[in-house]
Design a protein around this motif. Structure first.
Motif, short mmCIF file in Angstrom:
data_model
loop_
_atom_site.label_atom_id
_atom_site.label_comp_id
_atom_site.label_asym_id
_atom_site.label_seq_id
_atom_site.Cartn_x
_atom_site.Cartn_y
_atom_site.Cartn_z
N PRO A 98 0.82 -1.23 0.00
CA PRO A 98 0.00 0.00 0.00
C PRO A 98 0.84 1.27 0.00
O PRO A 98 0.43 2.28 -0.57
CB PRO A 98 -0.82 -0.12 1.29
N LEU A 99 2.03 1.23 0.63
CA LEU A 99 2.86 2.43 0.68
C LEU A 99 3.49 2.75 -0.68
O LEU A 99 4.00 3.86 -0.87
CB LEU A 99 3.96 2.26 1.73
N SER A 100 3.46 1.81 -1.60
CA SER A 100 4.01 2.06 -2.93
C SER A 100 3.00 2.73 -3.86
O SER A 100 3.36 3.11 -4.97
CB SER A 100 4.49 0.74 -3.55
N LYS A 101 1.76 2.86 -3.40
CA LYS A 101 0.72 3.47 -4.23
C LYS A 101 0.87 4.99 -4.24
O LYS A 101 1.50 5.59 -3.38
CB LYS A 101 -0.67 3.10 -3.70
N ASN A 103 -0.56 8.92 -3.95
CA ASN A 103 -1.43 9.57 -2.98
C ASN A 103 -2.88 9.59 -3.44
O ASN A 103 -3.81 9.61 -2.61
CB ASN A 103 -0.96 11.00 -2.71
N PHE A 106 -3.98 5.94 -2.34
CA PHE A 106 -3.93 5.75 -0.89
C PHE A 106 -3.65 7.11 -0.26
O PHE A 106 -2.51 7.55 -0.18
CB PHE A 106 -2.84 4.73 -0.54
N ARG A 109 -1.05 7.74 2.50
CA ARG A 109 0.28 7.18 2.22
C ARG A 109 1.39 8.01 2.84
O ARG A 109 2.31 7.48 3.46
CB ARG A 109 0.48 7.07 0.71
N SER A 110 1.35 9.33 2.67
CA SER A 110 2.42 10.19 3.18
C SER A 110 2.54 10.09 4.70
O SER A 110 3.65 10.02 5.25
CB SER A 110 2.18 11.65 2.77
N TYR A 112 1.67 7.55 6.74
CA TYR A 112 2.23 6.27 7.16
C TYR A 112 3.69 6.12 6.71
O TYR A 112 4.49 5.48 7.40
CB TYR A 112 1.39 5.12 6.61
N SER A 113 4.04 6.69 5.58
CA SER A 113 5.43 6.63 5.13
C SER A 113 6.34 7.35 6.12
O SER A 113 7.39 6.82 6.52
CB SER A 113 5.56 7.25 3.74
N MET A 160 9.43 -0.94 -1.11
CA MET A 160 8.57 0.08 -1.69
C MET A 160 9.10 0.53 -3.05
O MET A 160 8.35 0.69 -4.01
CB MET A 160 8.47 1.29 -0.75
N ARG A 164 7.22 0.10 -6.70
CA ARG A 164 6.90 1.26 -7.53
C ARG A 164 7.47 1.11 -8.94
O ARG A 164 7.05 1.84 -9.86
CB ARG A 164 7.44 2.53 -6.87
#
Length: 292
Positions: A98-101, A103, A106, A109-110, A112-113, A160, A164
């Motif tokens: 999910p963190l590779s999606k 903004n 998700f 994302r920012s 949680y990253s 990640m 990506r």
């Protein structure tokens, strides 16, 4: 072409020479340790062993493999490495997807990253970490060596980057066919990212196999130490009681040969695993390094 010029060929030869010297420098200590482990008591104590055994004997390996403390520590390390790698890679794999999606896909994302990345800069420290492990009831358990380090942020960032680099067209085609996010993750991203998964798994395996300090803190019974902590206790603290050496062995065997045998046996599992992952290693390192 540039690779046909004299300067390029000279530079290439220089690189090969430097890499060969580095390889020899890495191999010589291991060869010396192996030679000491197969040598007799007198030459080993007199530091007469170089790169070839003197008074060849298997006594050090016989004593090491008959030492229940060493074998139990070896087994603890095997369990820790397998379980720690499986749990760690599962958590990293599920978090990196999910963190590779973007903004737009998700929205959090920012947040949680940065939540993960900030832990690379700051941490609670040794005492708070010990208190957390104690309050969770993990002391004197193998889980105290696995769960606190289950999320390796550096490997998470690498994963990640790998995700990506996967073409978005693959995910879009799967979504059109009605695939769920879990199916996209397991049936598309996992096979495509296999080189990176193998590379990061190797990193995590080496970390768990070589880690020794955490067991000194969280494990109270020396009989439950993993192999790295067991060897550190013997080699650094010079606690020869854990070698379980009888009077006859102490008189006829060198402690240096026993230690050398234990060190070599301790390094052998990783040396055996690495060739099977080597074909993925270089490819996994460069995946995601180039962006269009």
């Amino acid at each position: 072409m540039y690779y046909k010029t004299t300067a390029y060929r000279t530079f290439n030869v220089f690189n090969y020479i430097v890499l060969a010297l580095i390889a020899v420098a890495c191999l010589l200590p291991m060869i010396h340790t192996l030679a000491v482990s197969f040598s007799g008591r007198g030459p080993a104590n007199a530091f007469q062993v170089g790169l070839w055994p003197v008074d060849f004997t298997f006594d050090a390996y016989r004593k090491t493999l008959n030492n229940p403390n060493f074998l139990h520590s070896l087994w603890v390390s095997v369990i820790r490495t397998i379980a720690g790698t499986a749990i760690g890679m599962s958590v990293i794999f599920l978090a990196a997807y999910p963190l590779s999606k973007d903004n737009s896909v998700f929205k959090a994302r920012s947040f949680y990253s940065w939540y993960f990345i900030i832990t690379l800069l700051f941490n609670g420290g040794l005492v708070p970490s010990y208190i957390v492990v104690q309050k969770l009831g993990l002391l004197n358990s193998i889980w105290s060596l696995i769960l606190p380090v289950a999320v390796n942020i550096w490997l998470l960032v690498l994963m990640m980057s790998f995700f990506r680099s996967v073409p978005k067209e693959l995910e879009e085609a799967a979504l059109i066919d009605g695939a769920s996010q879990l199916k996209i993750l397991t049936l598309i991203f996992l096979p495509v990212s296999l080189p990176s998964v193998a590379t990061l798994s190797l990193f995590m395996m080496v970390f768990h196999w070589n880690s020794w300090f955490d067991a000194l803190i969280y494990i109270g019974d020396i009989r439950d130490y993993p192999l790295a902590t067991f060897l550190q206790t013997i080699l650094i603290q010079l606690d020869t009681m854990k070698v379980s050496m009888s009077g006859y062995d102490a008189e006829n065997m060198s402690n240096r040969t026993v230690k050398a045998a234990q060190v070599f046996i301790g390094a052998l599992p990783i040396l055996m695993v690495y060739p099977f992952l080597q074909k993925y290693f270089v490819k996994g390192i460069v995946v995601g390094a180039v962006k269009e």
